[in-house]
Design a protein around this motif. Structure first.
Motif, PDB file in Angstrom:
ATOM      1  N   LEU A 127      25.036   5.675 -61.923  1.00 46.16           N
ATOM      2  CA  LEU A 127      25.890   5.014 -62.845  1.00 46.16           C
ATOM      3  C   LEU A 127      25.435   3.540 -63.132  1.00 46.16           C
ATOM      4  N   LEU A 128      24.972   2.742 -62.293  1.00 45.64           N
ATOM      5  CA  LEU A 128      24.513   1.525 -62.243  1.00 45.64           C
ATOM      6  C   LEU A 128      23.171   1.252 -62.700  1.00 45.64           C
ATOM      7  N   THR A 129      22.353   2.404 -62.539  1.00 46.67           N
ATOM      8  CA  THR A 129      20.951   2.449 -62.834  1.00 46.67           C
ATOM      9  C   THR A 129      20.640   3.162 -64.150  1.00 46.67           C
ATOM     10  N   GLY A 130      21.592   3.626 -64.944  1.00 43.96           N
ATOM     11  CA  GLY A 130      21.128   4.463 -66.143  1.00 43.96           C
ATOM     12  C   GLY A 130      20.909   5.742 -65.593  1.00 43.96           C
ATOM     13  N   GLY A 131      21.665   6.313 -64.576  1.00 41.91           N
ATOM     14  CA  GLY A 131      21.035   7.733 -64.379  1.00 41.91           C
ATOM     15  C   GLY A 131      19.943   8.015 -63.434  1.00 41.91           C
ATOM     16  N   VAL A 132      19.459   7.181 -62.894  1.00 42.49           N
ATOM     17  CA  VAL A 132      18.351   7.019 -61.733  1.00 42.49           C
ATOM     18  C   VAL A 132      18.896   7.451 -60.386  1.00 42.49           C
ATOM     19  N   HIS A 133      18.580   8.446 -59.616  1.00 43.56           N
ATOM     20  CA  HIS A 133      18.949   8.883 -58.570  1.00 43.56           C
ATOM     21  C   HIS A 133      18.403   7.935 -57.434  1.00 43.56           C
ATOM     22  N   PRO A 134      19.356   7.309 -56.558  1.00 42.33           N
ATOM     23  CA  PRO A 134      19.078   6.343 -55.634  1.00 42.33           C
ATOM     24  C   PRO A 134      17.798   6.936 -54.420  1.00 42.33           C
ATOM     25  N   PHE A 135      17.492   8.080 -54.707  1.00 37.55           N
ATOM     26  CA  PHE A 135      16.469   8.653 -53.587  1.00 37.55           C
ATOM     27  C   PHE A 135      15.516   9.570 -54.416  1.00 37.55           C
ATOM     28  N   ASP A 136      15.127   9.103 -55.584  1.00 32.98           N
ATOM     29  CA  ASP A 136      14.238   9.710 -56.709  1.00 32.98           C
ATOM     30  C   ASP A 136      12.875   9.261 -56.145  1.00 32.98           C
ATOM     31  N   PRO A 137      11.987  10.682 -55.914  1.00 36.04           N
ATOM     32  CA  PRO A 137      10.628  10.351 -55.409  1.00 36.04           C
ATOM     33  C   PRO A 137       9.672   9.440 -56.519  1.00 36.04           C
ATOM     34  N   ALA A 138      10.191   9.478 -57.677  1.00 37.49           N
ATOM     35  CA  ALA A 138       9.651   8.688 -58.769  1.00 37.49           C
ATOM     36  C   ALA A 138       9.669   7.155 -58.516  1.00 37.49           C
ATOM     37  N   GLU A 139      10.792   6.754 -58.040  1.00 32.33           N
ATOM     38  CA  GLU A 139      11.034   5.382 -57.684  1.00 32.33           C
ATOM     39  C   GLU A 139      10.669   5.138 -56.110  1.00 32.33           C
ATOM     40  N   LEU A 140      10.850   5.838 -55.224  1.00 32.91           N
ATOM     41  CA  LEU A 140      10.756   5.536 -53.911  1.00 32.91           C
ATOM     42  C   LEU A 140       9.384   6.376 -52.933  1.00 32.91           C
ATOM     43  N   GLY A 141       8.812   7.235 -53.883  1.00 28.89           N
ATOM     44  CA  GLY A 141       7.704   7.914 -53.179  1.00 28.89           C
ATOM     45  C   GLY A 141       8.497   9.223 -52.459  1.00 28.89           C
ATOM     46  N   GLY A 142       7.675   9.742 -51.778  1.00 26.83           N
ATOM     47  CA  GLY A 142       8.170  10.980 -51.018  1.00 26.83           C
ATOM     48  C   GLY A 142       7.948  12.274 -51.689  1.00 26.83           C
ATOM     49  N   GLU A 143       8.253  13.273 -51.305  1.00 23.06           N
ATOM     50  CA  GLU A 143       7.927  14.574 -51.578  1.00 23.06           C
ATOM     51  C   GLU A 143       9.247  15.221 -52.477  1.00 23.06           C
ATOM     52  N   SER A 144      10.466  14.713 -52.137  1.00 18.78           N
ATOM     53  CA  SER A 144      11.648  15.254 -53.003  1.00 18.78           C
ATOM     54  C   SER A 144      12.638  14.523 -52.811  1.00 18.78           C
ATOM     55  N   ILE A 145      14.110  14.504 -53.558  1.00 15.40           N
ATOM     56  CA  ILE A 145      15.167  13.700 -53.267  1.00 15.40           C
ATOM     57  C   ILE A 145      15.644  14.118 -51.840  1.00 15.40           C
ATOM     58  N   VAL A 146      15.830  15.440 -51.498  1.00  9.85           N
ATOM     59  CA  VAL A 146      16.317  15.864 -50.295  1.00  9.85           C
ATOM     60  C   VAL A 146      15.534  15.271 -49.155  1.00  9.85           C
ATOM     61  N   MET A 147      14.128  15.388 -48.959  1.00 15.64           N
ATOM     62  CA  MET A 147      13.533  14.527 -47.962  1.00 15.64           C
ATOM     63  C   MET A 147      13.575  13.140 -47.867  1.00 15.64           C
ATOM     64  N   ASN A 148      13.876  12.441 -48.994  1.00 14.81           N
ATOM     65  CA  ASN A 148      14.007  10.932 -48.968  1.00 14.81           C
ATOM     66  C   ASN A 148      15.490  10.713 -48.540  1.00 14.81           C
ATOM     67  N   ILE A 149      16.403  11.491 -48.837  1.00 16.18           N
ATOM     68  CA  ILE A 149      17.745  11.256 -48.208  1.00 16.18           C
ATOM     69  C   ILE A 149      17.892  11.527 -46.794  1.00 16.18           C
ATOM     70  N   LEU A 150      16.944  12.303 -46.190  1.00 10.45           N
ATOM     71  CA  LEU A 150      16.685  12.400 -44.840  1.00 10.45           C
ATOM     72  C   LEU A 150      16.069  11.645 -44.277  1.00 10.45           C
ATOM     73  N   THR A 151      15.063  10.845 -44.736  1.00 13.07           N
ATOM     74  CA  THR A 151      14.039   9.833 -44.216  1.00 13.07           C
ATOM     75  C   THR A 151      13.827   8.552 -44.621  1.00 13.07           C
TER      76      THR A 151
END
Length: 121
Positions: free
Chosen positions: A49-73
């Motif tokens: 909500l604060l970022t206009g819809g960007v998931h906080p673990f989005d690979p486009a923002e953080l790198g990584g292979e997926s949202i799920v892997m980013n949540i875990l790592t």
């Protein structure tokens, strides 16, 4: 509440919507799932909500292979833009999105008080 599990004991992942699941759900740590698990999910939604819809673990923002892997790592940290415009909310979100459960708010009322205080800022 004691009783039979609603999920398969051998299931590798607990019941959840994977991009909104807490780490303990994704590794199916059934005995660890409690209010703090829901708090993690709420933190994801609030961050979006604060970022206009960007998931906080989005690979486009953080790198990584997926949202799920980013949540875990990946440990979530707010972007400089978000921190500048919502500094107190970022502190609250960082705690809500902590991977270790013991770092999240311990009781629903603790989180409720903090969120209500944000409303007056």
């Amino acid at each position: 509440i004691e009783g039979l599990s609603l999920t398969k004991t051998v299931s590798p992942v607990g019941p959840c919507t994977h991009p909104y699941a807490a780490p303990e759900q994704l590794i199916n740590a059934k005995r660890s799932i409690d209010f703090r698990t829901d708090q993690f999910t709420l933190g994801i939604v609030l961050a979006q909500l604060l970022t206009g819809g960007v998931h906080p673990f989005d690979p486009a923002e953080l790198g990584g292979e997926s949202i799920v892997m980013n949540i875990l790592t990946v440990d979530w940290r707010p972007s400089p833009q978000l921190f500048a415009s919502h500094p107190t909310a970022c502190v609250v979100l960082a705690r809500m999105l902590s991977k270790p459960m013991h770092q999240r708010y311990r009781k629903p009322d603790d989180l409720r008080k903090v969120l209500l205080a944000l409303e007056t800022e």
